[in-house]
Scaffold this active site. Structure first.
Site, short mmCIF file in Angstrom:
data_model
loop_
_atom_site.label_atom_id
_atom_site.label_comp_id
_atom_site.label_asym_id
_atom_site.label_seq_id
_atom_site.Cartn_x
_atom_site.Cartn_y
_atom_site.Cartn_z
N ARG A 38 -1.10 -3.20 -15.85
CA ARG A 38 -0.80 -4.60 -16.23
C ARG A 38 -1.53 -4.98 -17.52
NH1 ARG A 38 -0.59 -8.05 -10.54
NH2 ARG A 38 1.52 -7.40 -9.99
N LYS A 199 1.26 -8.52 4.48
CA LYS A 199 1.64 -9.79 5.11
C LYS A 199 3.14 -10.01 5.17
CE LYS A 199 -2.48 -12.45 4.45
NZ LYS A 199 -3.15 -13.43 3.64
N GLY A 377 5.90 -9.27 -6.18
CA GLY A 377 6.60 -10.43 -5.65
C GLY A 377 7.66 -10.95 -6.60
#
Ligand code: 3PG
Ligand code: MG
Length: 398
Positions: A38, A199, A377
């Site tokens: 990143r 999650k 995401g």
């Protein structure tokens, strides 16, 4: 298709303060960075701004400190890493707003870089607060969003900020957005999405929407545990989220309704703790002391078969605790299979997300994918067909 303002050569930015939002949410082990894709991804933009003699003020987040100062989530180690890449000392300030920050932004010499502290130490960031965004806007003359991996968050430094300062999209953000769109707009079928991570609550919306577009959804990693538990098996001491029964039932119901095959682990690798030896077990044999840390052989065989039958595979979230060799087989074998089929059977494959990319790099399969996205995401939400709030905020009004 929305039109967005791009940072371009016609802008005279010499001496201007560029407030550059990036995603430096990189995997860390104490204060060392374990995977820095990143950071590398946005270096061309940072170097371009240096060449143009702008003053570069970088804002970013790390982890989820939830509005509190969490010392181990400081961005300071990243300033050190960045200094190596840009060949000068990147100044680090342990605040992200306020008069001292504004003063320093003005004093920053042209062509130099400064990094501010974790934005999420302020709760206002995640609340998309207007006053916080206004404070941030005082630090720059021009805002650039080069943070594709968090452009699915309607947070102050990604969304609200664009209302208070002249705002543009960075080159890397546009490139990543266009490539993912190009590769997924007319997805070759059968299409399979492999989703891992811990999650279920943060990804259930995405899964429900993807069920309508994909022929197969494979669920691995920590979030598979709750499905295993839902089927009535013991998951011992393994991580799982409480009170998610409705979500699980919704996902199962929707997958049946839409004829999307839901593939879940059938066997697992367990251990007594993260440091002891792994043991292959059928779901029936998992006991109270066990910790599920990887998928088993039977599961892998199923997954490989599905990958073989697919023309498109999208992957976000490792299959197990891949950082430890003992529990890395699932992620490694998935990466290997996708990579082989991409090379030999013209499979279209995209993987995204910090941990997923770290796993693929660790096993040296980076060149075996059609595209590696820095986003997790945001990548999934784009696949759902959503317009990301951070991208929407850059929309041209004229
Ligand atoms: C990510 O790594 O997914 C982005 O940096 C956004 O972080 P978040 O998922 O904690 O909002
Ligand atoms: Mg995330």
């Amino acid at each position: 298709m929305i039109k967005i303002r791009r940072l371009n050569d016609n802008l005279n930015i010499e001496g201007k303060r560029i407030l550059l939002r990036v995603d430096f949410n990189v995997p860390m082990n104490d204060d060392s960075i374990t995977e820095d894709s990143r950071i590398k991804k946005v270096l061309p933009t940072i170097k371009y701004l240096i060449n143009e003699k702008a003053k570069i003020i970088i804002i970013a987040h790390l982890g989820r400190p939830k509005g509190k100062i969490v010392p181990k989530l400081t961005l300071k180690p990243i300033a050190k890493k960045l200094s190596e890449y840009v060949n000068h000392d990147v100044m680090f300030l342990n605040e992200s707003i306020g008069s001292l920050v504004v003063e320093n932004s003005k004093k920053l010499p042209n062509g130099k870089v400064m990094l501010l502290e974790n934005l999420r130490f302020h709760k206002e960031e995640e609340l998309n607060s207007e006053s916080f965004a206004k404070e941030l806007s005082k630090i720059g003359d021009i805002y650039v969003n080069e943070a594709f991996p968090c452009s699915h968050r309607a947070h102050a430094s990604v969304s609200e900020i664009t209302k208070h300062i002249s705002s543009f999209a960075g080159q890397q953000l546009i490139e990543e957005l266009n490539i993912i769109k190009m590769l997924t707009e007319n997805t070759k079928k059968p299409a399979t999405c492999i989703i891992g991570g811990s999650k279920i609550s943060t990804k259930s919306g995405v899964i429900i929407n993807l069920i309508k577009k994909m022929q197969n959804i494979i669920i691995v990693g920590g979030m598979a545990n709750i499905f295993i538990k839902h089927k009535g098996y013991n998951i011992g001491k393994s991580i799982f989220e409480e009170n998610q029964e409705n979500l699980i039932e919704g996902i199962i119901r929707e997958s049946k309704k839409n004829n999307c095959k839901l593939i879940l682990p059938e066997d697992v690798v367990i251990s007594k703790n993260h440091n002891s030896k792994g043991l292959l077990k059928n779901l029936d044999d998992v006991n109270d002391q066990d910790l599920i840390l990887d998928i088993g052989k039977k599961t892998l065989k199923n997954i490989n078969k599905v990958i073989d039958e697919s023309k498109t595979v999208l992957w976000n979230g490792p299959a197990g605790y891949f950082e430890i060799d003992e529990f890395s087989t699932g992620s490694k074998e998935i990466a290997k299979k996708i990579s082989e089929n991409t090379k030999n059977k013209s499979l279209v494959s995209i993987a995204g997300g910090g941990d997923t990319i770290a796993a693929i790099k660790k096993f040296k399969f980076s060149d075996g994918f059609t595209y590696l996205s820095t986003a997790g995401g945001a990548f999934l939400e784009l696949l759902e067909g959503k317009i990301l709030p951070g991208i929407k905020a850059l929309e041209k009004n004229e």
